[in-house]
Design a protein around this motif. Structure first.
Motif, PDB file in Angstrom:
ATOM      1  N   ASN A  54      11.822  -6.071  26.991  1.00  0.00           N
ATOM      2  CA  ASN A  54      12.433  -5.359  25.784  1.00  0.00           C
ATOM      3  C   ASN A  54      12.250  -6.217  24.473  1.00  0.00           C
ATOM      4  O   ASN A  54      13.282  -6.439  23.719  1.00  0.00           O
ATOM      5  N   PRO A  87      12.430   2.683  24.119  1.00  0.00           N
ATOM      6  CA  PRO A  87      11.926   2.806  25.658  1.00  0.00           C
ATOM      7  C   PRO A  87      11.954   1.311  26.286  1.00  0.00           C
ATOM      8  O   PRO A  87      11.570   0.281  25.488  1.00  0.00           O
ATOM      9  N   ARG A  88      12.286   1.083  27.459  1.00  0.00           N
ATOM     10  CA  ARG A  88      12.181  -0.318  28.164  1.00  0.00           C
ATOM     11  C   ARG A  88      10.687  -0.676  28.146  1.00  0.00           C
ATOM     12  O   ARG A  88       9.580   0.202  28.236  1.00  0.00           O
ATOM     13  N   SER A  89      10.392  -1.938  28.089  1.00  0.00           N
ATOM     14  CA  SER A  89       9.002  -2.482  28.250  1.00  0.00           C
ATOM     15  C   SER A  89       8.906  -3.863  28.849  1.00  0.00           C
ATOM     16  O   SER A  89       9.963  -4.611  28.745  1.00  0.00           O
ATOM     17  N   LEU A 117       7.218   7.948  30.379  1.00  0.00           N
ATOM     18  CA  LEU A 117       8.328   8.174  29.731  1.00  0.00           C
ATOM     19  C   LEU A 117       8.064   7.924  28.484  1.00  0.00           C
ATOM     20  O   LEU A 117       8.062   6.751  28.015  1.00  0.00           O
ATOM     21  N   LYS A 118       7.775   8.887  27.418  1.00  0.00           N
ATOM     22  CA  LYS A 118       7.555   8.640  26.046  1.00  0.00           C
ATOM     23  C   LYS A 118       6.298   8.111  26.027  1.00  0.00           C
ATOM     24  O   LYS A 118       5.325   8.831  25.429  1.00  0.00           O
ATOM     25  N   ALA A 158       8.019   1.959  30.447  1.00  0.00           N
ATOM     26  CA  ALA A 158       9.791   1.895  31.074  1.00  0.00           C
ATOM     27  C   ALA A 158       9.130   2.548  32.658  1.00  0.00           C
ATOM     28  O   ALA A 158      10.058   2.282  33.525  1.00  0.00           O
TER      29      ALA A 158
END
Lengths: 160, 346
Positions: free
Chosen positions: A51, B9-11, B315-316, B340
């Motif tokens: 993130n 969203p997580r990355s 996800l998205k 994500a």
């Protein structure tokens, strides 16, 4: 189009990640195997960033009731700012997003927004329902924490 | 005070740096784990003329086939298994099915058949599987992964019969299917193709010359992990042909450069890594100011697998790509990205 100059783009000097929500794993070197030369230890570096993206990128298109309406890049940005302002007030309208690329024919734009502002921008785009007193809708085609995927979307693969 | 209601969203971004000369470098193993690739793009700084020395490699990608309305049990056909799957020469995935809505199928080069199914379809199929990692609480999607080369799946055996009847009689699953093969594997697909409506497609190479792009004279030692996002953004901006406004660009006025990005969309597996060597051998070994080249490969957003046999979801966004920066001194930077609904890249 507002895009940072090359040096700013490449040598990112601001914070690496939105505060408090990212962490960094670091592995340095390769474990020495029997007979391996010591100099190899520093030959390999692996860093995992979670993130950590300072920006998010969106590919959006504006659908209008009257397809022939012309919307310029400036008008598009102004329209989005209006949306932010009506939903989040003056503070929200100060969100520092960029229109990186815009095609007037398809009314499709690449937007760049600081990661912490993604949800605000997205929600205001969703709630924008009328442009110059005609019904409109923003279609969010793609969202990513990188710019590269926006040019390589396999859902755009059309055969025949 | 404005409060953010939700997080983006997580990355995950993995940055590896090492050198091709290192006997234990894992570049090939790493990148070959992204099995279903949609687009390969190459950026060659300071390359004014068409890269004739790379033509052969760029045009050497195998063609692929789109089979309309293929009943999925046909992938279990004995002759097809013998001539193609067991030889490890064929791979494919369902076309225009969305991993977050539809049933998706992938046939991997190592002989694994992976089905990502909604709950109803999974129950109708009646074959062992497990809930998707990404919605295990609601159990609304299930993943069935079968090794077709395994002894328990030998044609005629119980496991084989169960899957075959499940796909043929119970689920009656059909999909438009993209099928590709490793070089030389084309003949083994003819029997299957002859039974259905199909079309052949060639990866189309497009390239352009950018005369006004000033490429940085990068060195591996310049690149710190914290620059990763800036580097990837710059590569993305070049790829998307986003114009810059920086006056600073002209800081070295005597430097005029041409850069040549090339893009190849299609269906590939593993093949893009074959580009690395020719690029290093034939392009980087000529003296240039900007002595590097980049190779970016985008995976399929709706593939049920990503990075080996790990489950992939959307996800998205279903982002999975890698960028490899290769330098004249044989060092490299490899960026592997995941979204994500992905596990960490290898």
């Amino acid at each position: 189009m507002p895009f940072p100059s090359f040096r700013k783009a490449l040598w990112w000097s601001g914070p690496v990640a939105p505060a408090g929500r990212s962490w960094l794993l670091f592995y340095g070197g390769i474990r020495r195997m029997n007979g391996a030369k010591k100099s190899h230890e520093s030959d390999y570096q692996r860093v995992v960033l979670k993130n950590s993206s300072p920006y998010h990128y969106m590919k959006v298109s504006l659908e209008l009731e009257d397809e022939s309406t012309k919307v310029s890049a400036v008008e598009l940005k102004h329209f989005i700012i209006t949306g932010l302002k009506s939903l989040f007030g003056e503070v929200g309208a100060a969100l520092d997003f960029d229109v990186l690329k815009y095609s007037e024919d398809t009314r499709t734009a690449f937007l760049r927004v600081p990661s912490r502002g993604l949800v605000n921008l997205w929600s205001s785009l969703t709630l924008l329902g009328s442009y110059q007193s005609q019904a409109c809708a923003f279609r969010v085609l793609q969202v990513s924490s990188f710019l590269l995927p926006l040019t390589g979307n396999s859902r755009e693969l059309l055969l025949d | 005070v404005m409060v953010s209601v939700s997080r983006p969203p997580r990355s995950v971004l993995v940055c590896d740096s090492s050198t091709f000369l290192h006997e234990k470098n894992r570049v090939t193993t790493q990148v070959e784990q992204l099995h279903f690739n949609y687009k390969v793009s190459l950026l060659l700084p300071e390359c004014s003329s068409a890269p004739s020395h790379l033509d052969g490699v760029l045009n050497g990608f195998s063609s692929f086939y789109l089979i309309r309305n293929l009943p999925i049990y046909e992938l279990l056909d004995r002759d097809f298994l013998q001539s193609a799957v067991f030889q490890g020469s064929v791979y494919g995935l369902s076309y225009r099915t969305r991993i977050d809505e539809d049933n998706c199928v992938a046939l991997m080069p190592d002989g694994h058949l992976v089905l990502s199914l909604d709950k109803d379809s999974f129950e109708v199929l009646g074959v062992e599987g497990k809930p998707s990692r990404f919605n295990h609480r609601t159990k609304s999607r299930f993943v069935v992964s079968v090794d077709l080369c395994d002894g328990s799946m030998a044609p005629g055996g119980r496991g084989y019969q169960r899957l075959h009847t499940g796909l043929r009689s119970r689920l009656q699953m059909k999909a438009d299917f993209l099928l590709s093969h490793h070089p030389g594997g084309g003949a083994s697909l003819q029997a299957l193709l002859s039974r259905y409506d199909w079309s052949e497609h060639r990866p189309a190479v497009s390239s352009r010359t950018l005369t006004d792009l000033s490429c940085p004279t990068l060195l591996t030692s310049d690149l710190q992990p914290r620059d990763s996002h800036s580097v990837l953004e710059w590569l993305g901006a070049v790829d998307a042909a986003i114009t810059e406004d920086g006056g600073e660009l002209r800081s070295e006025p005597d430097q005029v450069s041409w850069s040549r990005p090339a893009a190849v969309p299609g269906v590939f597996s593993g093949a893009p890594s074959h580009l690395c060597l020719p690029v290093r051998r034939r392009h980087l070994e000529q003296p240039r100011l900007a002595s590097w080249a980049s190779l970016t490969v985008h995976g399929f957003a709706d593939s049920p697998v990503c990075w080996g046999r790990d489950e992939h979801g959307a996800l998205k966004v279903g982002e999975n790509f890698y960028s490899l920066l290769m330098f004249q001194d044989h060092s490299y930077q490899l960026y592997l990205a995941a979204g994500a609904h992905d596990s960490c890249p290898p």
